[in-house]
Every structure is written in C-alpha cells, then in structure tokens.
Scaffold this active site. Structure first.
Site, mmCIF file in Angstrom:
data_model
loop_
_atom_site.group_PDB
_atom_site.id
_atom_site.type_symbol
_atom_site.label_atom_id
_atom_site.label_comp_id
_atom_site.label_asym_id
_atom_site.label_seq_id
_atom_site.Cartn_x
_atom_site.Cartn_y
_atom_site.Cartn_z
ATOM 1 N N LYS A 22 45.539 13.265 56.537
ATOM 2 C CA LYS A 22 46.635 13.730 57.396
ATOM 3 C C LYS A 22 46.492 13.169 58.804
ATOM 4 O O LYS A 22 47.438 12.606 59.362
ATOM 5 C CB LYS A 22 46.617 15.271 57.454
ATOM 6 C CG LYS A 22 47.472 15.852 58.573
ATOM 7 C CD LYS A 22 47.456 17.371 58.584
ATOM 8 C CE LYS A 22 46.319 18.012 59.303
ATOM 9 N NZ LYS A 22 46.403 18.044 60.780
ATOM 10 N N ASN A 23 45.302 13.307 59.381
ATOM 11 C CA ASN A 23 45.153 12.944 60.794
ATOM 12 C C ASN A 23 45.084 11.438 61.038
ATOM 13 O O ASN A 23 45.120 10.988 62.183
ATOM 14 C CB ASN A 23 43.943 13.667 61.405
ATOM 15 C CG ASN A 23 44.208 15.165 61.519
ATOM 16 O OD1 ASN A 23 45.358 15.608 61.394
ATOM 17 N ND2 ASN A 23 43.165 15.940 61.743
ATOM 18 N N CYS A 117 48.204 27.122 70.836
ATOM 19 C CA CYS A 117 48.277 27.294 69.387
ATOM 20 C C CYS A 117 47.185 28.259 68.960
ATOM 21 O O CYS A 117 46.379 28.689 69.785
ATOM 22 C CB CYS A 117 48.243 25.948 68.669
ATOM 23 S SG CYS A 117 46.698 25.402 68.007
ATOM 24 N N ARG A 122 44.873 24.065 74.025
ATOM 25 C CA ARG A 122 45.153 22.676 73.645
ATOM 26 C C ARG A 122 46.163 21.977 74.560
ATOM 27 O O ARG A 122 47.231 21.531 74.117
ATOM 28 C CB ARG A 122 45.606 22.604 72.187
ATOM 29 C CG ARG A 122 44.595 23.180 71.234
ATOM 30 C CD ARG A 122 44.992 23.026 69.806
ATOM 31 N NE ARG A 122 44.869 21.663 69.316
ATOM 32 C CZ ARG A 122 45.229 21.296 68.093
ATOM 33 N NH1 ARG A 122 45.731 22.164 67.259
ATOM 34 N NH2 ARG A 122 45.088 20.040 67.708
ATOM 35 N N ASP A 305 36.917 20.839 62.225
ATOM 36 C CA ASP A 305 37.837 21.105 61.110
ATOM 37 C C ASP A 305 37.108 21.557 59.840
ATOM 38 O O ASP A 305 37.753 21.871 58.844
ATOM 39 C CB ASP A 305 38.689 19.855 60.808
ATOM 40 C CG ASP A 305 39.671 19.554 61.933
ATOM 41 O OD1 ASP A 305 39.909 20.439 62.771
ATOM 42 O OD2 ASP A 305 40.195 18.419 61.975
ATOM 43 N N ARG A 397 50.256 22.363 55.195
ATOM 44 C CA ARG A 397 50.332 21.381 56.277
ATOM 45 C C ARG A 397 49.311 20.273 56.074
ATOM 46 O O ARG A 397 49.522 19.150 56.520
ATOM 47 C CB ARG A 397 50.065 22.060 57.629
ATOM 48 C CG ARG A 397 51.128 23.045 58.026
ATOM 49 C CD ARG A 397 50.889 23.534 59.409
ATOM 50 N NE ARG A 397 50.844 22.415 60.350
ATOM 51 C CZ ARG A 397 50.562 22.524 61.629
ATOM 52 N NH1 ARG A 397 50.295 23.716 62.132
ATOM 53 N NH2 ARG A 397 50.543 21.485 62.416
#
Ligand code: EPU
Length: 425
Positions: A22-23, A117, A122, A305, A397
C-alpha cells in the site's frame, strides 16, 4: 456496519502470497501526475486507500483503467485540475502526496490540509517547509493549502524528522525543479527507494535513496512508467505474527525478506523459528514465547506499523516486555481492546508494559485504525472462543483479501453485516 468474527484456537498452516505494498503504491500513483505520458503499473493491491487515490486522480482529469490481475493503465494527458478536496483527504491523509507532483507539473496545487488522526497529530509542516525551500509560495486558507510556483528551484533541505511521505513529496517536486536538490535526514524506507526507482525509470536523475542523503538533479520532463509494486512488508510481518501466535507453520511467498530483517530478528529473539529464501519466509511458532522488548524507529528499525501486532504476541509471552512507540504519540489505542480480551498491559506515556498471560479470551472489540484492526484479528486467532471486531472498514484500507487469505490457512474467520454472512469460511 460490517464486523469480522474470528473463532480462535486454530493452528494456521499452508502458504500465502503477499500483495503489493500500500505505502509504495500510493506515492507511485501520485507520481503519474509528473508526466503527460501513459503509465502501466502492475501488482497494484485492491485496497480502499488505493481506491481513494483513484478517485483523487480521476478528479484531476486523469484516466485510469483497471486491466485485471492488479494491472492498471493511467493516462494523465487530460490533467486539468489541481485540487485535492477535503472529502478525499479526510478519508486518507496520504492524499497530500499529490501536492509535490501537482506543483511540479502545473505550478499550482490546492490540497485540503489533513487534520489529526487516530494515531497522532501528524502535521505536514515538514512537507510544506521543504516545498517552500524549493521556491513554492504556500498559503493556508479556509482549511486548504494553496501552493504556487512558476518553476521550482533546487535547494538544500534538511528534514528535522525523517518523514516518509514528506521525503516522497519533496522528491516528486524536485525531479522537475531547476537545478540540484539535496534532502538531508531523508527517510530510508523501502517505499522511498521504490519511488526513487520509479522516478529514475521515468527519466529523473536521482541518487542516494535508501540512505539519509538523497540528491536530485531536476529535468524538464519525464516519461511514463512501467513498474510492478514491491511486496507489502507490513502484510508480510502480519502473517509472520499469525504463524507465531497460532503456533502454526506458514510459508509466506512473494515477499522481500531483507525488508523485514528487524521483524525477523525480534521474532527469533522471541523463540520463533524462521527460514528464509530469496522471496519467501517460513515461520513456525513454538509453544513458549519469550518476552522481548521492542522500540519502534524509522527503517531499518522495528516498524511502528507492526507495533500493535507484536504487542499481541508479547501478551502471550512468558514474561514482561516493554514496548516503546517513538514515531506516533497516540498509537496505543488497541491496548484497551486487548485488555478486554484478557491481556495485561499498562501504558505509561510512550511505553507499554506487557505482562504475558497464559491465554486470551474472545470478546467484542472495536478497531481504531488500520494496524490496530490487524492486531485484533491476530488476538482473535489466538483467543479462546469468538472475537467480534467492529469498525472493520479500517482493515480494508491496507490488507487485501485478509479473510480469504486467512481462511486458506485454516482460520475460522467470517464477515457479517447486521447478522448477515458476507464472505469468508
Ligand atoms: N511529522 C511531523 N511533521 C511532518 C511530517 C511528519 O511532525 O511534516 C511527524 C509525524 O507526526 C510522526 C513522524 O513525523 O510523528 C513520522 O511520520 P511520517 O511523516 O514518517 O509518517 P507518514 O509519512 O505520514 C508513513 C506511512 C505510515 C507509517 C509512517 C511511519 C504512508 C502512506 N504512510 O506515514 O503508514 O506509519 O510512515 O513509518 O506511507 C499505515 O500504513 O498504517 C501507516 C500509518
């Protein structure tokens, strides 16, 4: 609202293929703005966040065609808008990755300023500071970043924190700037290296990605890309934890073992057996999990993460583990939920003290963010009885087909909506 129900206690066995990261995909999709030529991207994961970038790019006038099997064609020749609206940025902060490319290609960008968030405040002040150094004029008006520049000019930028998306935004702006840009204290994450490879393939002159010093010499135009997204190291780590926590035996295929060195090292310290090949790892859980201390840090350190997932394993260890979160100030939201399942965890500022317990028990819990939701699924796999996880949209997500992949490994996991079975076993 959908929920996931996991019936714990099954030892997971078999093999699983890792999806595109994803990133890595998010900045690469944003990089298609930098050219007017068509790009072909393969191994793009089917995720909610990727769908959000598609909506964002389409809103800018860019055409996207999904060819199946994770391959897409992007035609940016119709780019005619420079706005990333609030509705999209509020669902995904990484939408701000279009700021650098828009500024470089069109000389202007209007991007909604992301708010705080679940995991921390952030801010994106370092992205903006970097772009200002490149000559952009930036105003904050009515919740939007309004950025303008006739042509960006190379500059020396030293980041106070090695921000990942900040480094990526500045890289994408600098590739079309006039002259040389030096980014000091740059992020070294594999996703930054992958973006650099993509930019290089488009004709950019860029070196040093993967180190703290990136040098970019601006060019006047870039061509389309043909690229395959690298495997997701966090999905890899999450399946490694699934094997360790269920005392299972999983071969994780299509991954890059080098990207997860730190996770592998900590799991070995905890007594988990790991074999590695060129593009696979095989993880075998053992009955006794040793307590190990964890400190999250930028790559190549232990990734933030993976902190929530590792905490679940430590909840079942034979002793006391201290987990220190150094990247985000509020990334312990999963603790209260894990405690509902019988975990013994005390949070003191940036540290969590985890005292291992013999077992967890199923409960109703709520996901608070993407990685927290993954940790609750892992806890459910290990717990006695049923765990019902609500607000599961967070997991979509960032994890492609999570229930399908776990079901194939033997997990008892299903998704329901208002009592109705949706998919899974
Ligand atoms: N920070 C600032 N100012 C800035 C930018 C960052 O103070 O201008 C601070 C942040 O508040 C944070 C720290 O610097 O405390 C590091 O944040 P960073 O900017 O590196 O994070 P990010 O780029 O917003 C990416 C990933 C995150 C991952 C972090 C850290 C993407 C799209 N997101 O976020 O991924 O946790 O790096 O590795 O690449 C996830 O996938 O679940 C996720 C949250």
């Amino acid at each position: 609202m959908e929920e996931i129900i996991v019936t714990g206690g099954v030892r997971l066995e078999g093999s699983v293929k890792i999806s595109g990261a994803k990133n890595a995909a998010l900045p690469i999709l944003a990089a298609t703005i930098l050219t007017s030529e068509e790009s072909r991207i393969r191994n793009v994961p089917k995720l909610e966040d990727v769908g959000t970038v598609y909506r964002l790019l389409k809103g800018l006038g860019i055409r996207i065609e999904e060819n199946g099997n994770g391959e897409i064609t992007i035609d940016p020749s119709g780019l005619n808008n420079s706005e990333a609206p609030y509705d999209l940025v509020k669902t995904m902060r990484a939408s701000c990755l279009v700021l650098g490319p828009l500024l470089a290609r069109l000389g202007k960008a209007r991007v909604s300023l992301p708010g705080g968030c679940a995991i921390g405040a952030r801010p994106i002040d370092l992205h903006l500071k970097g772009l200002k150094s490149l000559g952009a004029e930036i105003k904050l008006e009515e919740g939007y970043i309004n950025a303008r520049a006739r042509r960006l000019k190379g500059a020396s930028i030293c980041l106070d924190i090695p921000t990942v998306t900040g480094t990526e935004n500045i890289m994408m702006a600098a590739v079309l700037a006039d002259g040389e840009t030096i980014i000091e204290n740059a992020a070294c994450e594999p996703e930054v290296v992958s973006l650099s490879e993509v930019l290089h393939s488009m004709g950019a002159s860029i070196s040093g990605a993967g180190t703290r010093l990136i040098k970019i010499r601006g060019v006047t135009e870039l061509k389309g890309m043909n690229y395959s997204i690298i495997p997701d190291r966090i999905e890899t780590g999450t399946f490694m934890l699934a094997a360790a926590i269920t005392r299972g035996d999983i071969k994780i295929e299509d991954c890059i073992p080098e990207h997860i060195d730190h996770i592998t090292a900590r799991l070995r310290d905890a007594g988990v057996s790991i074999e590695e090949g060129e593009d696979w790892v095989r993880v075998k859980g053992s009955p006794g999990i040793r307590a190990v201390d964890i400190r999250t840090s930028p790559y190549p350190g232990f990734p933030t993460d993976m902190q929530a997932q590792m905490m679940v394993l430590m909840s079942l260890s034979d002793g006391l583990s201290v987990i220190m979160e150094t990247i985000f100030e509020n990334r312990f939201m999963h603790v209260a939920e894990l405690k509902r399942m019988g975990a013994n965890i005390t949070v003191d500022g940036h540290s969590a003290v985890v005292r291992g317990v013999p077992s967890l028990s199923g409960a109703q819990v709520m996901a608070t963010d993407l990685r927290a939701s993954a940790s609750l699924v892992l806890a459910g796999l290990a717990a006695k009885g049923d765990t019902t996880i609500s607000r599961i949209y967070h997991i979509d997500r960032g994890y492609e087909c999570i229930e399908k992949k776990l079901t194939r490994l033997g997990a008892k996991i299903r998704r329901i909506k208002g009592g109705e079975l949706l998919r899974g076993s």
